[in-house]
Every structure is written in C-alpha cells, then in structure tokens.
Design an enzyme around this catalytic site. Structure first.
Site, short mmCIF file in Angstrom:
data_model
loop_
_atom_site.label_atom_id
_atom_site.label_comp_id
_atom_site.label_asym_id
_atom_site.label_seq_id
_atom_site.Cartn_x
_atom_site.Cartn_y
_atom_site.Cartn_z
N HIS A 235 29.11 40.96 37.04
CA HIS A 235 29.61 39.66 36.59
C HIS A 235 28.48 38.74 36.16
O HIS A 235 28.17 37.76 36.82
CB HIS A 235 30.46 39.01 37.69
CG HIS A 235 31.79 39.69 37.83
ND1 HIS A 235 32.08 40.52 38.88
CD2 HIS A 235 32.88 39.68 37.04
CE1 HIS A 235 33.31 40.99 38.74
NE2 HIS A 235 33.82 40.50 37.63
N ASN A 236 27.90 39.08 35.02
CA ASN A 236 26.80 38.29 34.49
C ASN A 236 27.11 37.94 33.02
O ASN A 236 28.20 38.22 32.53
CB ASN A 236 25.50 39.09 34.62
CG ASN A 236 25.63 40.49 34.02
OD1 ASN A 236 26.16 40.64 32.92
ND2 ASN A 236 25.19 41.50 34.75
N ALA A 237 26.14 37.34 32.36
CA ALA A 237 26.40 36.84 31.00
C ALA A 237 26.64 37.96 30.00
O ALA A 237 27.29 37.75 28.97
CB ALA A 237 25.21 35.98 30.54
N HIS B 159 28.47 40.65 30.58
CA HIS B 159 29.92 40.90 30.66
C HIS B 159 30.67 39.83 29.86
O HIS B 159 31.60 40.14 29.10
CB HIS B 159 30.38 40.91 32.12
CG HIS B 159 31.87 40.78 32.28
ND1 HIS B 159 32.76 41.70 31.79
CD2 HIS B 159 32.62 39.80 32.85
CE1 HIS B 159 34.00 41.31 32.08
NE2 HIS B 159 33.94 40.15 32.71
N ASP C 246 34.21 33.93 33.45
CA ASP C 246 33.68 34.29 34.77
C ASP C 246 32.50 33.41 35.18
O ASP C 246 31.64 33.81 35.97
CB ASP C 246 33.21 35.77 34.78
CG ASP C 246 34.35 36.72 35.12
OD1 ASP C 246 35.25 36.34 35.88
OD2 ASP C 246 34.33 37.86 34.61
N GLN D 211 37.38 54.42 39.20
CA GLN D 211 37.72 54.31 37.78
C GLN D 211 39.10 54.89 37.48
O GLN D 211 39.88 54.30 36.71
CB GLN D 211 36.66 55.01 36.92
CG GLN D 211 35.37 54.22 36.80
CD GLN D 211 35.60 52.82 36.26
OE1 GLN D 211 36.26 52.62 35.24
NE2 GLN D 211 35.07 51.82 36.94
ZN LIG Z 1 35.59 39.07 33.61
#
Ligand SMILES: [Zn+2]
Ligand SMILES: *[C@@H]1O[C@H](CO)[C@@H](O)[C@H](O)[C@H]1NC(C)=O
Ligand SMILES: *[C@@H]1O[C@H](CO)[C@@H](O)[C@H](O)[C@H]1NC(C)=O
EC number: 3.1.4.-
Length: 446
Positions: free
Chosen positions: A174-176, A178, A215, A375
């Site tokens: 969950h970073n930039a 993404h 996010d 997955q």
């Molecule tokens: Zn997201």
C-alpha cells in the site's frame, strides 16, 4: 531507556498496546500526534504513525524519526526534493544528463499510458520514484482537465506531490506505486466506449483524484488490526470502513491545503469532496457483495442509463473497485510482483500480531499460508465475480484481455500450489467469510 521500553513491550498485555504506542509516539516526539483533535478533515499525516521499524532495531529509530520531523517541518523543501523529475521539466535544460535520459524514457512510456500492459514498476524507476505524480499529472493534461477547470499547474503539482508523499513508501504494497497503478487502470476504464461517450470532465476529474488518493496514508495494516489495538481511527470511524474513511478525509485535507480548487464555488467544492468520498468508500472490499448485487440487478434489468449522473457515479464506483483489485488481471509478470508484495504486507502484520500476542489475522500467518493459496482464494471469491459483471457491462477487448490474464494467472498459481502441496487445498476458505470483518479488508489487495 528506549531499548528497555522496547524489550519490556513483549510482556505487555493487549489493552496496554495502544497506551504503549501513544507513549512511544510521545517519547519520540512524533508530530503526527498533534492534530488528533481535527475531525472534519484529517490533516496530512494526522494519525499516530505505526512505525514498525521501531520494533526492529534501535539504531534505525533516530534516523527515521528525525528524518520525518525534518520532512514535516520543511514541506517546501520536501516538495523540491521529491519533484526532481518535474524540476527536470520546469527548469529548462537540466544539467543532469542522466536525469534527462530517464525523463526521456519516462515520457516515452507515457505515450502508451492507456495500454493494459503498462509496466508501472519500470515507470516508477524511470521517474525516480515519482510515478504517482508524473502519471497523474500527465493524465490531467491528456484529459484536458487543466484547461477545462482552469487549474494552476504549480498548485496541481504541489497537490500531487503531497499526495505521493503521504503514501508510506515502506509499505510493501500500500504505497504510491499501488496508487499510480490504480490510477493507470482507472484511465484504461475511462477510455472504454460506454464510459468515454457519456462521462463529463467533472466525472473524469473526480475519478482520477479518487484513484490517486484512494489509499492515502495507509498504515500497512488492516482494519481488524486497528480495531484490536484500539487505534484512534477505529474509534473515530466507529469500526466501519475505518481505513477508507481515513483515506478520504486525508484526501480532502490535501485538496483544501493545496487550494487547487479555491477558484471554484463552495457548493462545487463540497460536491467534489462528497463524491470523491463515495468513490473511495466503495473500495472497502468488505462491502463488495452489496455493490456487486446492485450492479448485477442493474445489468439483469438492463436499466443503466449513463445520461443519469447517479448511474454514471455508480459505474465509476464499480470501475474504481475493479481498478483497485485488478492485479490478477494484469500480465503474469506484473501480477506476480503485486502478489508477492501484498503477501509480504500481510505476513508482516502477522509477524507483529504474533510477536505481541494480538491473535494472527486470517491470511497473515506465514506458517500456514502461501502466496498461491491466498491468490487463488482472492481470485475465486473476489476478483472473478467482479470482473465477470464488469465484462457484462462493458464487453470489450480490454475486458476479454483482463479475464484472459485472470484465467491464466489462476492456472499458474494452481501449478505452484500443486508443486508445493502435492495437490491439496483449493481456495483459501478465509475468503468465504468476506462479509465479516474477518477478511483483512486489504486483500483489497487494494
Ligand atoms: Zn488500493
Ligand atoms: C535548451 O537546450 C536546447 C539545446 O541545447 C536549446 O535548443 C534550447 O533553446 C534550450 N532551452 C532553453 C529554454 O534554454
Ligand atoms: C469497536 O470494536 C471494539 C472491539 O470489538 C469494541 O470494543 C468497540 O466498542 C467498537 N466500537 C464501536 C463504536 O462499535
């Protein structure tokens, strides 16, 4: 004394966890604590930071904390530092030849920004870690939003840099990057005939802002973790869509701070803020069944009318949901990297939960879970049902391509699974309970 604090932490009981975090943030002088009282918008970086690096080694602490404080204090400095890529553009004839070369390659990639095969990881490297800023700025330009809404390009860049900076680069998933990936996917969906024929510039504007901020300031742990550690955000949002509310409120804070739309009427700005909220809140994966059954019944009745603004916004919510969990619909090479990253983030949470006896969340136990199982469950229970409906709505080559990759990727993970277990389990049962809080809402592999 810090080492003593950290060591003794292992013996603290659960209710003391939050107190401890508060103490620690106080002790470390984290400026984030200050703005706790702000409810309306959350000012940038407003939540008490859960910096898990502090648990690992003593020596890292001072570096990261002081770096963060300096960063917070010198926001303009920060802007300059992180916008090297743009300085290359705004300052003519940058002397750094290497930068220019990378700039050139990045610009070249942007010519194919609407390709489903767009490699966001490569783009992020070529832009020196500025993929979110450069991609979103480019898309604003491409869609004519700067001209249409009379946007000040300096304010727009500053806004995007603040957005990018408020993603946590230490989160594996969950970073930039993404956020940039979701924004790129959203752009691909906006270009689909049904949408492009009916969307207004306003719709496109909101879609891109919501995708880029969806996010924002994600702490790298899921909602159940925030609830069981009595995080103040869980209290603030009453245990409901805790993260999504925080992403939205943080986005609103940055919009206001940047003054990007200060020239618009108050009514329009308020409408924008609430519509961006509707889009971001739709990405709460624990609500997927509600959105999906609404989508399904519209499609069954064939009553979607895209001249109707409400219907368009519903479709944009569905589009953003698709963009958010489209990882398994990308090529195997890209998809596999995302799978590894999200699993790393889950397992990291599980490690913390084990270490501090918080009870390990589903999908977060590296002893019992595998990437393949996670997955396959994710694809079976969340991605396939969503994209099947999306393909009914928009039966295009892109939709067929996405379903094609989805099928191939699932087969690949099944191959991996067979190798690992000699053909045991199928899909991860944790996903079947996705209506409850049990599902880390972040296979929102969002
Ligand atoms: Zn997201
Ligand atoms: C930048 O350099 C190029 C070639 O070296 C030159 O043609 C151009 O005029 C320069 N631009 C500015 C704004 O100085
Ligand atoms: C949120 O959940 C926690 C833990 O289950 C509970 O103690 C608390 O009362 C809940 N808060 C609200 C507002 O429901």
């Amino acid at each position: 004394s810090l080492c003593f604090l950290l060591c003794s932490f292992a013996f603290l009981s659960l209710p003391l966890f939050h107190t401890f975090i508060s103490l620690l943030t106080l002790f470390l002088g984290d400026v984030r604590v200050r703005s706790r009282a702000g409810f309306e918008t959350e000012r940038r970086g407003s939540h008490p930071y859960i910096d898990f690096r502090i648990f690992h080694s003593n020596s890292e602490i001072e570096v990261s904390v002081s770096a963060r404080n300096v960063r917070r204090l010198l926001s303009f400095q920060r802007y300059l530092r992180s916008s090297r890529f743009f300085r290359g553009i705004t300052v003519p004839n940058s002397s750094n030849i290497l930068d220019d070369d990378y700039n050139g390659q990045a610009k070249c990639m942007l010519e194919k920004v609407g390709n489903w095969n767009f490699d966001i990881f490569l783009f992020d490297r070529l832009t020196n870690g500025n993929s979110l800023v450069s991609l979103t700025f480019h898309l604003f330009n491409l869609h004519g939003l700067i001209e249409h809404f009379q946007l000040d390009t300096m304010k727009l860049r500053r806004f995007l840099v603040m957005v990018q900076e408020d993603y946590h680069s230490q989160n594996p998933y969950h970073n930039a990057v993404h956020a940039a990936d979701v924004t790129q996917a959203m752009h691909c969906y906006l270009k689909e005939p049904k949408l492009s024929e009916s969307l207004t510039p306003w719709d496109v504007l909101l879609s891109l802002i919501a995708a880029a901020t969806h996010d924002l300031d994600h702490p790298g742990v899921n909602q159940p973790f925030l609830i069981k550690t009595n995080h103040y955000l869980a209290t603030l949002y009453k245990n409901t869509s805790v993260l999504e509310n925080h992403h939205w409120r943080s986005a609103v804070g940055l919009l206001r701070e940047s003054g990007l739309f200060a020239h618009m009427s108050l009514e329009n700005r308020q409408l924008m803020e609430s519509q961006i909220g509707d889009l971001i809140l739709a990405t709460d994966i624990s609500q997927q069944n509600e959105y999906l059954s609404m989508f399904r019944s519209h499609l069954d009745r064939g009553d979607l009318c895209l001249e109707d603004a409400n219907h368009r916004h519903f479709i944009l919510q569905m589009a953003l949901k698709c963009a958010d969990i489209c990882n398994p619909c990308r090529t195997w090479e890209l998809s596999k990297q995302w799978s590894e990253k999200v699993t790393e983030e889950f397992f990291h949470q599980g490690d913390i939960e084990k270490k501090y006896h918080l009870g390990v969340s589903p999908l977060c136990d590296r002893q019992t879970e595998t990437i393949a199982n996670i997955q396959i469950g994710f694809m079976t229970y969340l991605v396939e049902p969503l994209f099947a409906e999306w393909a009914r709505f928009s039966n295009t080559r892109l939709s067929q391509t996405m379903l094609g990759h989805l099928g191939l990727n699932k087969a690949s993970w099944k191959g991996v699974q067979r190798e690992q277990s000699g053909g045991g389990e199928d899909a991860d049962p944790a996903f079947e309970e996705m209506d409850s809080d049990i599902l880390p809402q972040e296979p929102r592999l969002s």
